[in-house]
Design a protein around this motif. Structure first.
Motif, PDB file in Angstrom:
ATOM      1  N   THR A 264     129.403  40.394  83.735  1.00  0.00           N
ATOM      2  CA  THR A 264     128.410  40.621  84.874  1.00  0.00           C
ATOM      3  C   THR A 264     128.758  41.780  85.650  1.00  0.00           C
ATOM      4  O   THR A 264     129.776  42.655  85.407  1.00  0.00           O
ATOM      5  CB  THR A 264     128.595  39.463  85.881  1.00  0.00           C
ATOM      6  OG1 THR A 264     130.066  39.445  86.365  1.00  0.00           O
ATOM      7  CG2 THR A 264     128.450  37.870  85.390  1.00  0.00           C
ATOM      8  N   GLY A 265     127.748  42.108  86.520  1.00  0.00           N
ATOM      9  CA  GLY A 265     128.073  43.398  87.302  1.00  0.00           C
ATOM     10  C   GLY A 265     127.614  44.722  86.292  1.00  0.00           C
ATOM     11  O   GLY A 265     127.005  44.754  85.332  1.00  0.00           O
ATOM     12  N   ASP A 266     128.351  45.865  86.671  1.00  0.00           N
ATOM     13  CA  ASP A 266     128.119  47.216  85.826  1.00  0.00           C
ATOM     14  C   ASP A 266     129.130  47.321  84.797  1.00  0.00           C
ATOM     15  O   ASP A 266     129.265  48.638  84.518  1.00  0.00           O
ATOM     16  CB  ASP A 266     127.784  48.070  86.781  1.00  0.00           C
ATOM     17  CG  ASP A 266     126.613  48.092  87.841  1.00  0.00           C
ATOM     18  OD1 ASP A 266     125.646  47.316  87.597  1.00  0.00           O
ATOM     19  OD2 ASP A 266     126.935  48.652  88.894  1.00  0.00           O
ATOM     20  N   VAL A 267     129.849  46.491  84.369  1.00  0.00           N
ATOM     21  CA  VAL A 267     130.977  46.565  83.612  1.00  0.00           C
ATOM     22  C   VAL A 267     130.761  47.413  82.398  1.00  0.00           C
ATOM     23  O   VAL A 267     131.412  48.482  82.088  1.00  0.00           O
ATOM     24  CB  VAL A 267     131.816  45.515  83.156  1.00  0.00           C
ATOM     25  CG1 VAL A 267     130.865  44.316  82.430  1.00  0.00           C
ATOM     26  CG2 VAL A 267     132.871  45.633  82.241  1.00  0.00           C
ATOM     27  N   LEU A 268     129.474  47.033  81.697  1.00  0.00           N
ATOM     28  CA  LEU A 268     129.306  47.809  80.462  1.00  0.00           C
ATOM     29  C   LEU A 268     128.784  49.326  80.631  1.00  0.00           C
ATOM     30  O   LEU A 268     129.042  50.275  79.886  1.00  0.00           O
ATOM     31  CB  LEU A 268     127.918  47.262  79.665  1.00  0.00           C
ATOM     32  CG  LEU A 268     128.365  45.746  79.074  1.00  0.00           C
ATOM     33  CD1 LEU A 268     127.131  45.086  78.514  1.00  0.00           C
ATOM     34  CD2 LEU A 268     129.637  45.814  78.303  1.00  0.00           C
TER      35      LEU A 268
ATOM     36  N   MET B  70     139.331  50.319  72.002  1.00  0.00           N
ATOM     37  CA  MET B  70     139.227  48.922  72.106  1.00  0.00           C
ATOM     38  C   MET B  70     139.371  48.248  73.555  1.00  0.00           C
ATOM     39  O   MET B  70     140.295  48.634  74.201  1.00  0.00           O
ATOM     40  CB  MET B  70     140.066  48.090  71.173  1.00  0.00           C
ATOM     41  CG  MET B  70     139.810  46.680  70.980  1.00  0.00           C
ATOM     42  SD  MET B  70     140.876  45.497  69.856  1.00  0.00           S
ATOM     43  CE  MET B  70     142.329  45.519  70.659  1.00  0.00           C
ATOM     44  N   VAL B  71     138.274  47.595  74.220  1.00  0.00           N
ATOM     45  CA  VAL B  71     138.478  46.923  75.196  1.00  0.00           C
ATOM     46  C   VAL B  71     138.253  45.365  74.934  1.00  0.00           C
ATOM     47  O   VAL B  71     137.316  45.040  74.378  1.00  0.00           O
ATOM     48  CB  VAL B  71     137.256  47.337  76.089  1.00  0.00           C
ATOM     49  CG1 VAL B  71     137.319  46.468  77.445  1.00  0.00           C
ATOM     50  CG2 VAL B  71     137.560  48.949  76.458  1.00  0.00           C
ATOM     51  N   THR B  72     139.043  44.573  75.656  1.00  0.00           N
ATOM     52  CA  THR B  72     139.112  43.090  75.325  1.00  0.00           C
ATOM     53  C   THR B  72     138.634  42.550  76.602  1.00  0.00           C
ATOM     54  O   THR B  72     138.984  42.553  77.695  1.00  0.00           O
ATOM     55  CB  THR B  72     140.651  42.500  75.136  1.00  0.00           C
ATOM     56  OG1 THR B  72     141.008  43.237  73.993  1.00  0.00           O
ATOM     57  CG2 THR B  72     140.491  40.951  74.805  1.00  0.00           C
ATOM     58  N   MET B  73     137.591  41.506  76.515  1.00  0.00           N
ATOM     59  CA  MET B  73     137.237  40.646  77.554  1.00  0.00           C
ATOM     60  C   MET B  73     137.552  39.154  77.296  1.00  0.00           C
ATOM     61  O   MET B  73     137.349  38.686  76.122  1.00  0.00           O
ATOM     62  CB  MET B  73     135.900  40.638  77.886  1.00  0.00           C
ATOM     63  CG  MET B  73     135.312  42.081  78.167  1.00  0.00           C
ATOM     64  SD  MET B  73     133.563  42.003  78.726  1.00  0.00           S
ATOM     65  CE  MET B  73     133.279  43.783  79.248  1.00  0.00           C
ATOM     66  N   GLU B  74     138.108  38.506  78.413  1.00  0.00           N
ATOM     67  CA  GLU B  74     138.582  37.039  77.955  1.00  0.00           C
ATOM     68  C   GLU B  74     137.717  35.941  78.407  1.00  0.00           C
ATOM     69  O   GLU B  74     137.861  34.911  78.229  1.00  0.00           O
ATOM     70  CB  GLU B  74     140.098  36.593  78.748  1.00  0.00           C
ATOM     71  CG  GLU B  74     141.128  37.806  78.259  1.00  0.00           C
ATOM     72  CD  GLU B  74     142.465  37.559  78.730  1.00  0.00           C
ATOM     73  OE1 GLU B  74     142.619  36.832  79.760  1.00  0.00           O
ATOM     74  OE2 GLU B  74     143.363  38.119  78.435  1.00  0.00           O
ATOM     75  N   SER B  75     136.675  36.433  79.164  1.00  0.00           N
ATOM     76  CA  SER B  75     135.583  35.553  79.776  1.00  0.00           C
ATOM     77  C   SER B  75     134.319  35.975  79.831  1.00  0.00           C
ATOM     78  O   SER B  75     134.056  37.220  80.093  1.00  0.00           O
ATOM     79  CB  SER B  75     136.246  34.937  81.277  1.00  0.00           C
ATOM     80  OG  SER B  75     135.045  34.295  81.671  1.00  0.00           O
ATOM     81  N   SER B  76     133.234  35.236  79.588  1.00  0.00           N
ATOM     82  CA  SER B  76     131.999  35.685  79.587  1.00  0.00           C
ATOM     83  C   SER B  76     131.363  36.328  80.949  1.00  0.00           C
ATOM     84  O   SER B  76     130.718  37.202  81.211  1.00  0.00           O
ATOM     85  CB  SER B  76     130.865  34.647  79.240  1.00  0.00           C
ATOM     86  OG  SER B  76     130.937  33.343  80.184  1.00  0.00           O
ATOM     87  N   SER B  77     132.271  35.688  82.048  1.00  0.00           N
ATOM     88  CA  SER B  77     131.967  36.350  83.498  1.00  0.00           C
ATOM     89  C   SER B  77     132.504  37.671  83.555  1.00  0.00           C
ATOM     90  O   SER B  77     131.872  38.320  84.643  1.00  0.00           O
ATOM     91  CB  SER B  77     132.740  35.248  84.568  1.00  0.00           C
ATOM     92  OG  SER B  77     133.939  35.719  84.227  1.00  0.00           O
TER      93      SER B  77
ATOM     94  N   LYS C 169     121.575  39.362  78.679  1.00  0.00           N
ATOM     95  CA  LYS C 169     121.193  39.405  80.447  1.00  0.00           C
ATOM     96  C   LYS C 169     122.060  40.495  80.912  1.00  0.00           C
ATOM     97  O   LYS C 169     121.770  40.910  82.191  1.00  0.00           O
ATOM     98  CB  LYS C 169     121.176  38.204  81.033  1.00  0.00           C
ATOM     99  CG  LYS C 169     120.230  37.068  80.868  1.00  0.00           C
ATOM    100  CD  LYS C 169     120.334  36.001  81.659  1.00  0.00           C
ATOM    101  CE  LYS C 169     119.511  34.854  81.408  1.00  0.00           C
ATOM    102  NZ  LYS C 169     119.429  33.503  82.015  1.00  0.00           N
ATOM    103  N   ALA C 170     123.354  40.914  80.245  1.00  0.00           N
ATOM    104  CA  ALA C 170     124.280  41.857  80.939  1.00  0.00           C
ATOM    105  C   ALA C 170     123.731  43.189  81.060  1.00  0.00           C
ATOM    106  O   ALA C 170     122.844  43.582  80.333  1.00  0.00           O
ATOM    107  CB  ALA C 170     125.323  41.807  80.080  1.00  0.00           C
ATOM    108  N   LYS C 171     123.949  43.783  82.174  1.00  0.00           N
ATOM    109  CA  LYS C 171     123.297  45.030  82.608  1.00  0.00           C
ATOM    110  C   LYS C 171     123.784  45.977  81.572  1.00  0.00           C
ATOM    111  O   LYS C 171     125.128  46.408  81.533  1.00  0.00           O
ATOM    112  CB  LYS C 171     123.652  45.468  83.806  1.00  0.00           C
ATOM    113  CG  LYS C 171     122.827  46.758  84.237  1.00  0.00           C
ATOM    114  CD  LYS C 171     123.215  47.249  85.710  1.00  0.00           C
ATOM    115  CE  LYS C 171     122.705  48.714  86.028  1.00  0.00           C
ATOM    116  NZ  LYS C 171     122.685  48.854  87.409  1.00  0.00           N
TER     117      LYS C 171
END
Length: 314
Positions: A69-73, A59-66, A100-102
């Motif tokens: 962005t970039g190559d995180v995925l 599990m990976v948690t993200m707290e903001s839609s920002s 839109k996320a890469k």
């Protein structure tokens, strides 16, 4: 190797975490695949660490839609090499942000599931329509949960189908049962009449019901007011009988209607007409799916209705 991506979206407390834990616990669904669980909001309910371990899930948690962005995925894919990706998505982030996320080339979207808390649906639809409509318009499967017998399921179903007429819709009741919300008796016109009289304000409901249940109208005669439209690549001696409708908001207006085979004379394009026609259920080249096709019996000139725009409510 392709990684199937499942997106579960909805507002806070719509039941996303519980639903996704049930997905993971289903052995027929998980089949032991290495799973990346991307959680895009922190809800009231937490994931069971033992379940994550047992189902080979990280599990990976993200707290903001920002953070999308970039190559995180791409980086997450390289780090964990998932065979399947589950995304618990915050409805207020909007689906376009995720689109839109890469993403890694091997990620393949399998399904979008939209969860709706029936207790807050109408409130959010009224006050946060843009966000609510986003998940509905993009969903392949839409589930209303925490339903009871007093809730207007058929009305809600029509509203959802107006925004997304290809979605599968189910209602999960507080007693654990599930139904599709279809109620024939809720139709505002008499389907046993000959012909079936479709009032000016009933055209939207007629359209949605005939698209979902073409067999209900097969062989029956219809009398309704609408406009005659022409489209490219139409079959010979056919026009589209329909109306303009507001599906989501004032900026989202489009045409709805049915293919109609005419007899001696084609009506002029955009003319308002009274049409009496026999309905035949079958494949419609206009819709690319089963629907009804109208066979004209008579056409008469008509004045525009008081409200030219169609809405999908009683």
């Amino acid at each position: 190797m392709e990684a199937a991506v499942y997106i579960v979206t909805g507002f806070l407390e719509s039941g996303k975490t519980k639903f996704m834990q049930e997905m993971l616990a289903d052995e027929g669904f998980s089949e032991g695949e290495r799973t990346l669980l991307l959680v895009c909001e922190e809800g009231e309910e937490e994931y069971d660490p033992e379940l994550l371990k047992r189902t080979n899930t990280v599990m990976v948690t993200m707290e903001s839609s920002s953070e999308l962005t970039g190559d995180v995925l791409v980086k997450l894919d390289k780090e964990y090499r998932p065979e399947r990706v589950l995304i618990e998505y915050n409805a207020t982030w909007m689906m376009e942000t995720l689109y839109k996320a890469k993403k890694p080339q091997n990620w393949e979207l399998a399904q979008i599931i939209t969860l709706i808390d029936s207790a807050t649906f109408e409130l959010y639809l009224t006050n946060m329509r843009k966000f609510m409509a986003d998940g509905i318009q993009e969903g392949d499967l839409i589930i209303f949960n925490r339903c009871n017998q007093d809730m207007p399921k058929s009305k809600w179903r029509r509203g959802v189908l107006a925004m997304n007429n290809t979605a599968r819709i189910f209602f999960e009741n507080t007693d654990g049962s599930m139904d599709d919300g279809v109620a024939d008796e809720d139709l505002p016109y008499d389907v046993k009449a000959d012909p079936i009289e479709i009032g000016d304000t009933e055209f939207g409901i007629f359209y949605l019901d005939a698209m979902e249940h073409p067999e209900r109208y097969d062989g029956k005669r219809i009398h309704a007011k609408g406009r005659a439209f022409r489209m490219q690549d139409m079959p010979k001696k056919c026009f589209v009988f329909g109306r303009h409708a507001m599906t989501c908001c004032v900026d989202d207006i489009g045409g709805i209607g049915f293919l109609c085979k005419y007899g001696a004379k084609e009506p002029d394009t955009n003319d308002w007409i009274y049409l009496t026609a026999k309905a035949e259920a079958g494949f419609s080249p206009l819709h690319g799916r089963d629907a009804i096709i109208l066979i004209e019996e008579s056409i008469a000139p008509a004045e525009p209705p008081e409200e030219e725009l169609v809405y999908f409510t009683n």
